[in-house]
Design an enzyme around this catalytic site. Sequence first.
Site, PDB file in Angstrom:
ATOM      1  CE1 TYR A 128       8.899  -1.076  12.781  1.00  0.00           C
ATOM      2  CE2 TYR A 128       8.256  -2.819  11.637  1.00  0.00           C
ATOM      3  CZ  TYR A 128       8.598  -1.801  11.515  1.00  0.00           C
ATOM      4  OH  TYR A 128       8.845  -1.234  10.223  1.00  0.00           O
ATOM      5  CG  PHE A 418      -2.333   1.629   8.834  1.00  0.00           C
ATOM      6  CD1 PHE A 418      -1.094   2.107   9.407  1.00  0.00           C
ATOM      7  CD2 PHE A 418      -3.077   0.800   9.347  1.00  0.00           C
ATOM      8  CE1 PHE A 418      -0.944   1.706  10.946  1.00  0.00           C
ATOM      9  CE2 PHE A 418      -2.762   0.444  10.941  1.00  0.00           C
ATOM     10  CZ  PHE A 418      -1.740   0.872  11.302  1.00  0.00           C
TER      11      PHE A 418
END
Length: 418
Positions: A128, A418
Site C-alpha cells: 500500500y 475492518f
Amino acid sequence: MTTRPAIDVRPITEADIPDWTRALHTGFLRSPAPTQEEIDSRTGYLLAHRTQGAFDAGRCVATYRSFDQELTVPGGHQVPADAISNVAVTATHRRRGLLTRMMTQDLTAAKERGDVAATLIAAEYQIYGRYGFGPATSMTEWTVDVLRTGLDARRLTPDDGGRIDLVDGEDVRKLGPDLHERLRRAQPGAVSRDDRWWQVNTGVVHLDRTPWVEPFYALYRSPSGEPEGLVSYVCDDTWHDKQPHDTAQVNWLIATTPAAERALWHYLCSIDWVTQVKSGWRAPDDLLPLHLPNPRAAKATTSQADWLWVRLLDVVRALEARAYDGVGALVLEVADAAGLAGGRYRLEAAPDGASCTPTGASPELTLDIADLAALWLGDESAVRLAALGRVREERAGAAQVADALLRTSRRPWCPDMF
C-alpha cells in the site's frame, strides 16, 4: 497468438454478490463457496457504488470495498475517512493492475466526496505504500502469566468501590456503542463503529462458516454506577495433570477511564482456572503491564506491528484538524505520485489552533504523502524518517521542528480491524 480479453472493473450489482464473495474467499485462501447466510448478510449491507469487482469473462477475480468512517485525530476531532476493506486479487490474476484500477477509482471518488483521508488495515506490508498509504498506528499483544502478577487472589472486587458484572449480548448492544463513542472521541487513531459491528461481534450476524461461540462479557461500573468499561473474552478448556491451565483470550476491551481499565484486567487475572490472559490487539504504550503489581508478568508476544494505514487526501484539512501542543511553523514539500494531495504547504501551529496554506516559500522539509500520513497522528518521528532517507531536510533542524509539533505524548491506537 490470441488476444486476452479486457478485464472489466466496475461496481457490483446484487446479482454479483455470490460470485464476488467467492472471489473474496479465494483471495483470502478460505473455502471458496460462501454460505447462503453470508450472501444474504452481505446483500443487506454492501454499498453497490462503493463495492468493486474485476470480472474476467464474467467471473469475478478481484474484490474491493469501501465505506464511510470517522477517524479521531490528536485533540479529539473526527475527520471523514474512506475506509477500505475486502481487497483481494485471485492468484491467477495478480500483477495485472487490477488493484491499481480499483484503488484509483475509489480514492478519486473519496477526494471528490470530501474525505480527508483513506484508511485500511494492511494484510501485507509492501502493497500500500505505492498508493500513498503510510503506517500511522501500531499495536502490541500481551500474554499475562497470571500466577506471576502479584495480585491478591482473595480480593476479587475492584478496590475503587466500583463493581463488575457479567452481561449478555443484548446488554452489550445497548451499552457498548456509547462506551466506544466515549473511548474513540478521546483516542487518536480510533475509528467509528456502525450498528452492524455490534451485531457481528455479539453473534446476531454471521459472516463465515465458523460456528458462533458466545463469549463472556464483563461490564465495569464506577462507584456512582456509571458504565465505564466492557470486555469480551473467551476461555479454552485446558488441563494438565488434573490441574486447570485455561487461557482467557480477549476479543476486545473498552475502558473510558484508567480505573475501568485496571479493574477489567484485574478481573480477567482473577478468574478461577485461568492461568494465562491474552490481551488481543492493544496500543503499543498500553498500560496493561503497569496495572499489575509485577509488570514482568505481562510479556509482549507481538512487541510492535503496524496496524492502521492512512492515505491523506486533503493535506490542508488534515493538518488543521488536529491539535498541537507546541508553537511553530514549517514549510512542507509533499510529493504525491497520484496527484491527489501533493504540493507545498506552510503549517503554522499553536495550542489554540493551526493553519495550513499552499505557499511558494522555500521548502524546509521534503517528504512523500505516505510519510506525512505516518507522521500525522503523532506516532512516527521525522528525525527517524530522515535517518532512513525518507524525509529530506532542506533546512537543518527541520525534522526536529516537525517532531516537536506533530508527535504526541501518548501514542495513537486503532482498536478495530475492518
